[in-house]
Scaffold this motif. Structure first.
Motif, PDB file in Angstrom:
ATOM      1  N   GLN A  45     -29.838  13.217 -57.333  1.00 38.35           N
ATOM      2  CA  GLN A  45     -30.492  14.371 -56.690  1.00 38.35           C
ATOM      3  C   GLN A  45     -31.476  14.322 -55.869  1.00 38.35           C
ATOM      4  N   ARG A  46     -32.285  13.048 -55.721  1.00 39.93           N
ATOM      5  CA  ARG A  46     -33.140  12.972 -54.618  1.00 39.93           C
ATOM      6  C   ARG A  46     -32.437  12.999 -53.310  1.00 39.93           C
ATOM      7  N   ASN A  47     -31.381  12.271 -53.305  1.00 43.16           N
ATOM      8  CA  ASN A  47     -30.670  12.120 -52.057  1.00 43.16           C
ATOM      9  C   ASN A  47     -30.256  13.577 -51.514  1.00 43.16           C
ATOM     10  N   GLU A  48     -29.581  14.339 -52.387  1.00 42.69           N
ATOM     11  CA  GLU A  48     -29.368  15.725 -51.885  1.00 42.69           C
ATOM     12  C   GLU A  48     -30.528  16.436 -51.520  1.00 42.69           C
ATOM     13  N   PHE A  49     -31.572  16.233 -52.281  1.00 42.21           N
ATOM     14  CA  PHE A  49     -32.682  17.226 -51.908  1.00 42.21           C
ATOM     15  C   PHE A  49     -33.256  16.575 -50.443  1.00 42.21           C
ATOM     16  N   CYS A  50     -33.312  15.422 -50.275  1.00 43.23           N
ATOM     17  CA  CYS A  50     -33.823  14.916 -49.141  1.00 43.23           C
ATOM     18  C   CYS A  50     -33.021  15.263 -48.000  1.00 43.23           C
ATOM     19  N   ASN A  51     -31.890  15.247 -48.071  1.00 42.08           N
ATOM     20  CA  ASN A  51     -30.931  15.548 -46.847  1.00 42.08           C
ATOM     21  C   ASN A  51     -31.357  16.840 -46.483  1.00 42.08           C
ATOM     22  N   GLU A  52     -31.563  17.750 -47.544  1.00 45.90           N
ATOM     23  CA  GLU A  52     -32.051  19.094 -46.818  1.00 45.90           C
ATOM     24  C   GLU A  52     -33.338  19.320 -46.405  1.00 45.90           C
ATOM     25  N   TRP A  53     -34.309  18.473 -47.010  1.00 43.00           N
ATOM     26  CA  TRP A  53     -35.671  18.392 -46.556  1.00 43.00           C
ATOM     27  C   TRP A  53     -35.587  17.931 -45.297  1.00 43.00           C
ATOM     28  N   ILE A  54     -34.982  17.031 -44.732  1.00 46.38           N
ATOM     29  CA  ILE A  54     -35.130  16.400 -43.511  1.00 46.38           C
ATOM     30  C   ILE A  54     -34.330  17.232 -42.694  1.00 46.38           C
ATOM     31  N   GLU A  55     -33.282  17.930 -43.148  1.00 54.28           N
ATOM     32  CA  GLU A  55     -32.755  18.893 -42.197  1.00 54.28           C
ATOM     33  C   GLU A  55     -33.502  20.193 -41.864  1.00 54.28           C
ATOM     34  N   ARG A  56     -34.185  20.470 -42.882  1.00 51.64           N
ATOM     35  CA  ARG A  56     -35.424  21.631 -42.813  1.00 51.64           C
ATOM     36  C   ARG A  56     -36.597  21.241 -41.714  1.00 51.64           C
ATOM     37  N   ASN A  57     -37.127  19.967 -42.097  1.00 50.30           N
ATOM     38  CA  ASN A  57     -38.508  19.597 -41.516  1.00 50.30           C
ATOM     39  C   ASN A  57     -38.441  18.268 -40.589  1.00 50.30           C
ATOM     40  N   GLY A  58     -37.250  17.706 -40.214  1.00 54.76           N
ATOM     41  CA  GLY A  58     -37.205  16.531 -39.283  1.00 54.76           C
ATOM     42  C   GLY A  58     -37.314  15.316 -39.951  1.00 54.76           C
ATOM     43  N   GLU A  59     -36.759  14.360 -39.432  1.00 60.16           N
ATOM     44  CA  GLU A  59     -36.680  13.343 -40.009  1.00 60.16           C
ATOM     45  C   GLU A  59     -38.087  12.624 -40.347  1.00 60.16           C
ATOM     46  N   ASN A  60     -39.072  13.005 -39.764  1.00 56.49           N
ATOM     47  CA  ASN A  60     -40.385  12.285 -39.742  1.00 56.49           C
ATOM     48  C   ASN A  60     -41.431  13.473 -40.192  1.00 56.49           C
ATOM     49  N   GLY A  61     -40.922  14.576 -40.727  1.00 56.51           N
ATOM     50  CA  GLY A  61     -41.813  15.801 -41.029  1.00 56.51           C
ATOM     51  C   GLY A  61     -42.314  16.512 -40.113  1.00 56.51           C
ATOM     52  N   GLU A  62     -41.990  16.555 -38.810  1.00 52.14           N
ATOM     53  CA  GLU A  62     -42.527  17.081 -37.757  1.00 52.14           C
ATOM     54  C   GLU A  62     -42.336  18.729 -37.765  1.00 52.14           C
ATOM     55  N   ASP A  63     -41.405  19.025 -38.319  1.00 56.88           N
ATOM     56  CA  ASP A  63     -41.178  20.433 -38.191  1.00 56.88           C
ATOM     57  C   ASP A  63     -41.834  21.230 -39.475  1.00 56.88           C
ATOM     58  N   LEU A  64     -42.328  20.446 -40.343  1.00 55.01           N
ATOM     59  CA  LEU A  64     -42.951  20.985 -41.479  1.00 55.01           C
ATOM     60  C   LEU A  64     -43.753  22.276 -41.337  1.00 55.01           C
ATOM     61  N   TYR A  65     -44.598  22.424 -40.489  1.00 51.88           N
ATOM     62  CA  TYR A  65     -45.481  23.519 -40.081  1.00 51.88           C
ATOM     63  C   TYR A  65     -44.913  24.168 -38.841  1.00 51.88           C
ATOM     64  N   ILE A  66     -44.846  23.452 -37.817  1.00 49.25           N
ATOM     65  CA  ILE A  66     -44.761  23.984 -36.551  1.00 49.25           C
ATOM     66  C   ILE A  66     -43.589  24.996 -36.590  1.00 49.25           C
ATOM     67  N   LYS A  67     -42.384  24.604 -37.268  1.00 45.85           N
ATOM     68  CA  LYS A  67     -41.186  25.340 -37.167  1.00 45.85           C
ATOM     69  C   LYS A  67     -41.268  26.466 -38.184  1.00 45.85           C
ATOM     70  N   HIS A  68     -41.877  26.401 -39.268  1.00 51.05           N
ATOM     71  CA  HIS A  68     -41.983  27.331 -40.335  1.00 51.05           C
ATOM     72  C   HIS A  68     -43.095  28.255 -40.410  1.00 51.05           C
ATOM     73  N   GLU A  69     -44.090  27.672 -39.802  1.00 50.45           N
ATOM     74  CA  GLU A  69     -45.470  28.422 -39.874  1.00 50.45           C
ATOM     75  C   GLU A  69     -46.062  28.442 -38.258  1.00 50.45           C
TER      76      GLU A  69
END
Length: 277
Positions: free
Chosen positions: A209-233
Motif C-alpha cells: 500500500q505504501r508503494n501504491e500511495f507513493c506512486n500517486e504522491w510522486i505523480e501529484r507532487n514531483g519526485e522531490n516534492g517540488e510541486d507540493l505547493y507551487i502546483k496546487h496552491e
C-alpha cells in the motif's frame, strides 16, 4: 437548605489518622480504564476494569523492517548497538544515508538483525517512499532515537489487524500548531474532511500500500516534492514560499488519508490517543 460542612468530622479524622495510613491497598483489583494493553502489561490482579486487551506482535505472522533516517554516517550506531538487548519485532534494518557519506561499519558486530545501507537518491523527507523494503510491513524512525526496551506493537485478536494511535485534528490537540494544521490540510487533498493525525513513527506501513500511495504522491507532487505547493496552491506559494510551516514530503497522515479514500483503512484498527494514550 444548608448542608453541614462536616469540618469537625474531618478534623477528627485527620487527628485520628495523622500518624497512620488510613487506606488499605490490594493487588487483586486494578483499574485500567481508557488503557490499551497487551498481556505483558497485566499484573497479579484478579479483577480488572476498563482494559482494552490486544494481542502482541507474532514474529511467525509479521515480518517488519525498521527504516532509519540517517544524516551523517554513524549517528545510528547507538540504536544498532543496543538493538539485540531490546524486545522488538524487527527482522531487518535499512539505514538511509546521504549519497556523500562514507560508511564501512560491519554492523554484524553489533546486531544479529541484517542491516542494509541505502544511499539516498532523493531528499531525506522522501525516505518514507524511497526506502527499498522487502518485508510485508515496516516502520520508520531516525538516528536520533533508540528502540524502546519493549516495542509493544498491538494487533486485534483473531484477525490480527495492527492497532494504530491517532490524534484528533481538533484545535487543542493539533490545529493551533501550524505544522500539525498544515499536515491536516495536506491530508485533506486525499480525503476531504480528514480529521485523524497519525505520527510518521507510529504508523506500521504496509509495503504494498505504501508503494501504491507513493506512486500517486510522486505523480501529484514531483519526485522531490517540488510541486507540493507551487502546483496546487500557486498563489499561496507565491506569497509565502519557503515560509510555509509544514512537511515537504509524504506523511503517515497522508498515507492513512489515502487508504480511507481507497476504502482500505479497514486494514488498521485506529485508536484515539487523546482517550486511550
Amino acid at each position: 437548605i444548608t448542608l453541614s460542612d462536616n469540618t469537625a468530622m474531618f478534623a477528627k479524622w485527620a487527628k485520628r489518622w495523622q500518624d497512620e495510613e488510613p487506606y488499605r491497598f490490594t493487588k487483586a483489583i486494578h483499574n485500567y480504564a481508557a488503557t490499551n494493553l497487551i498481556p505483558r502489561h497485566l499484573g497479579p490482579e484478579y479483577v480488572i476494569h476498563g482494559a482494552k486487551l490486544y494481542s502482541p506482535w507474532d514474529p511467525s505472522r509479521t515480518e517488519i523492517t525498521l527504516v532509519i533516517s540517517e544524516w551523517f554516517f554513524d549517528r545510528s550506531l547507538n540504536l544498532i548497538r543496543s538493538l539485540d538487548s531490546k524486545d522488538h519485532p524487527f527482522s531487518k534494518v535499512i539505514i538511509m544515508i546521504p549519497p556523500s557519506a562514507t560508511n564501512d561499519h560491519d554492523y554484524s558486530i553489533y546486531t544479529k538483525v541484517p542491516v542494509t545501507l541505502q544511499f539516498r537518491d532523493a531528499p531525506d523527507f522522501m525516505d518514507l517512499c524511497s526506502a527499498e523494503v522487502s518485508t510485508e510491513w515496516f516502520m520508520i524512525t531516525n538516528s536520533y532515537h533508540l528502540v524502546a526496551n519493549h516495542v509493544d506493537l498491538m494487533f486485534t485478536p483473531g484477525k490480527f489487524v495492527p492497532v494504530i494511535p491517532f490524534t484528533p485534528a481538533t484545535y487543542p490537540f493539533c490545529l493551533k500548531y501550524p505544522y500539525c494544521n498544515e499536515i491536516v490540510k495536506l491530508s485533506q487533498r486525499w480525503n476531504p474532511g480528514h480529521k485523524q493525525v497519525v505520527q510518521d513513527m507510529d504508523m506500521l506501513y504496509n509495503t504494498i500500500q505504501r508503494n501504491e500511495f507513493c506512486n500517486e504522491w510522486i505523480e501529484r507532487n514531483g519526485e522531490n516534492g517540488e510541486d507540493l505547493y507551487i502546483k496546487h496552491e500557486p498563489v499561496r506559494y507565491r506569497h509565502r514560499g519557503e515560509k510555509i510551516i509544514g512537511p515537504k514530503g509524504p506523511t503517515g497522515t497522508d498515507y492513512f488519508a489515502y487508504l480511507i479514500r481507497e476504502k482500505k483503512d479497514g486494514m488498521y484498527k485506529m485508536t484515539d490517543r487523546s482517550l486511550y494514550g
